[in-house]
Write an enzyme that holds these catalytic residues in place. Sequence first.
Site, mmCIF file in Angstrom:
data_model
loop_
_atom_site.group_PDB
_atom_site.id
_atom_site.type_symbol
_atom_site.label_atom_id
_atom_site.label_comp_id
_atom_site.label_asym_id
_atom_site.label_seq_id
_atom_site.Cartn_x
_atom_site.Cartn_y
_atom_site.Cartn_z
ATOM 1 N N GLY B 103 0.820 -1.223 0.000
ATOM 2 C CA GLY B 103 0.000 0.000 0.000
ATOM 3 C C GLY B 103 0.838 1.250 0.000
ATOM 4 N N CYS B 104 1.937 1.247 -0.695
ATOM 5 C CA CYS B 104 2.869 2.368 -0.726
ATOM 6 C C CYS B 104 3.356 2.695 0.679
ATOM 7 C CB CYS B 104 2.264 3.596 -1.399
ATOM 8 S SG CYS B 104 2.096 3.355 -3.147
ATOM 9 N N VAL B 105 3.812 3.913 0.866
ATOM 10 C CA VAL B 105 4.454 4.255 2.131
ATOM 11 C C VAL B 105 4.067 5.653 2.596
ATOM 12 C CG1 VAL B 105 6.479 2.840 2.478
ATOM 13 C CG2 VAL B 105 6.414 4.457 0.614
#
Lengths: 414, 105
Positions: B103-105
């Site tokens: 979920g990306c960062v």
Amino acid sequence: MRHVLILGAGTAGTMMANKLRKALPLAEWAITVLDRDTDHVYQPGLLFLPFGLYDESDLVRPRSFFLSAGIDLRIEPVDRVVPAERHVLLEDGTVLGYDVLIVATGTRIAPEATEGLAGPGWMETAFDFYTVEGAAALRTKLDSWTGGRLVLNVVDMPIKCPVAPLEFLFLADHFFQEKGIRDQVELVYATPLDGAFTKPRASAALGDLLKKKGVLLETEFNTATVDGESGLLIGYDEREVPYDLLVTVPVNMGADYVERSGLGDELNHVEVDKFTFLADDSDNIFAIGDASNIPTSKAGSVAHFAVDVFVDNFLQHIKGQPMTGAFDGHANCFIESGHGKGMLIDFNYDVEPLPGKYPLPGVGPFSLLKETEANHWGKLMFKWTYWNMLLPGREMPLPNSMSMSGKIPAEVSS
Amino acid sequence: MATTTIDGHEVQVDEDGFMTVYEEWTEGLGRELATLIGIDELSDQHWEAINFLRFDFSEQGETPTLRRVNKVGGIPTKQLFVLFPKKPAKKMAYIAGLPKPHGCV
């Protein structure tokens, strides 16, 4: 005379301009910074605005104030970049040529990208806190709000400062307690992630903290539409999340001109090499800070660590040498957790946030992944550091690359 | 990294069962992986999404997000939720033999 053109005088663009001005001879290189307006906003402070802990005057300074002598600042919106011509076209029709272009126009919230979000109820029952206007309007709302269901919704990732939504909830818990209405308020966190945060150990620690503070979690919630009249978030999976007060973190997108210039990904973030920030298919366009698509947090600390790696690379690149520095994705974020305490996380592309001490192993004064008062003071002191040290490009006593000293690896601590 | 046997083939997977080696995937494995998560029949529309994921990964080196499948692949997000109910990003990646989307960062 050669020319570096920097688009954006925010955190990354300002630091970059000042560091490059020191590194490049005045007689050989001109540096121009372009922005669409004159106000530099201290973005980490926006979080505190809705709770009356800072006001607007703490957060806004003129951009020109932070740029060293020998840097030309121009205020005019960009129409588009034309890489083949090595020039930038401004909205007023001016054409600015460049030898090297640095895109540093960050990322912005785009409420209009979600159906219904900017419609009925916007700035009445639905607010953002990523803009001065939104955060100030939310402060006015919270002043008179007597309770109900407050939903904090992150519409999509990635977002600027991915810990800010959690900090907002921690501070809200504190704020409503102080007001004596905590028992009248339901706090809900609706997130597209499957937990409180993106990285497993931090997600567990922050998830525990949310639980302790009585915040309900609605995970893997992908917002499709907002019905502002009924006070409903509707997910793509048809889940409905009702609210009385919506605090939204809308989709974050890079500047529109990035798309018009054909430089961006699906969110208008410039596609770059994650180690050198050189834009794909280019030898003279870079993107730094939130404007790029590198897979780490969109945060000022990342921009700060990145700028130092970049400047050395830049000096090699303009001499036609290979760039030998490689950015490691280092991020360092204070997390305000309410009641005068805070947490700190320190991580990079490969290493997730771990417990331990920072910056001095065993000493600190800051503790990683743990609530302490020192961390809270670190966060508050940072505002001074930001205006006085970081933006002017003064040397900071911190390494740019993440260090494992002081960190306790997962296999030892768990 | 662990290995597991799917449809008679030994493949490498991560701790959540997502395949980790792009080249080990075949359409047959994709059909088998789909049935393992309750999608018994893959229609042309399913394949359009899966093929886009495979193609985009080969170009970008990353599992595309729902937004990317929508904007670049041209498949409406709503339809992805119909084809791969509840968790389309994970389900598509699982069937397409790509790393679990982070979920990306």
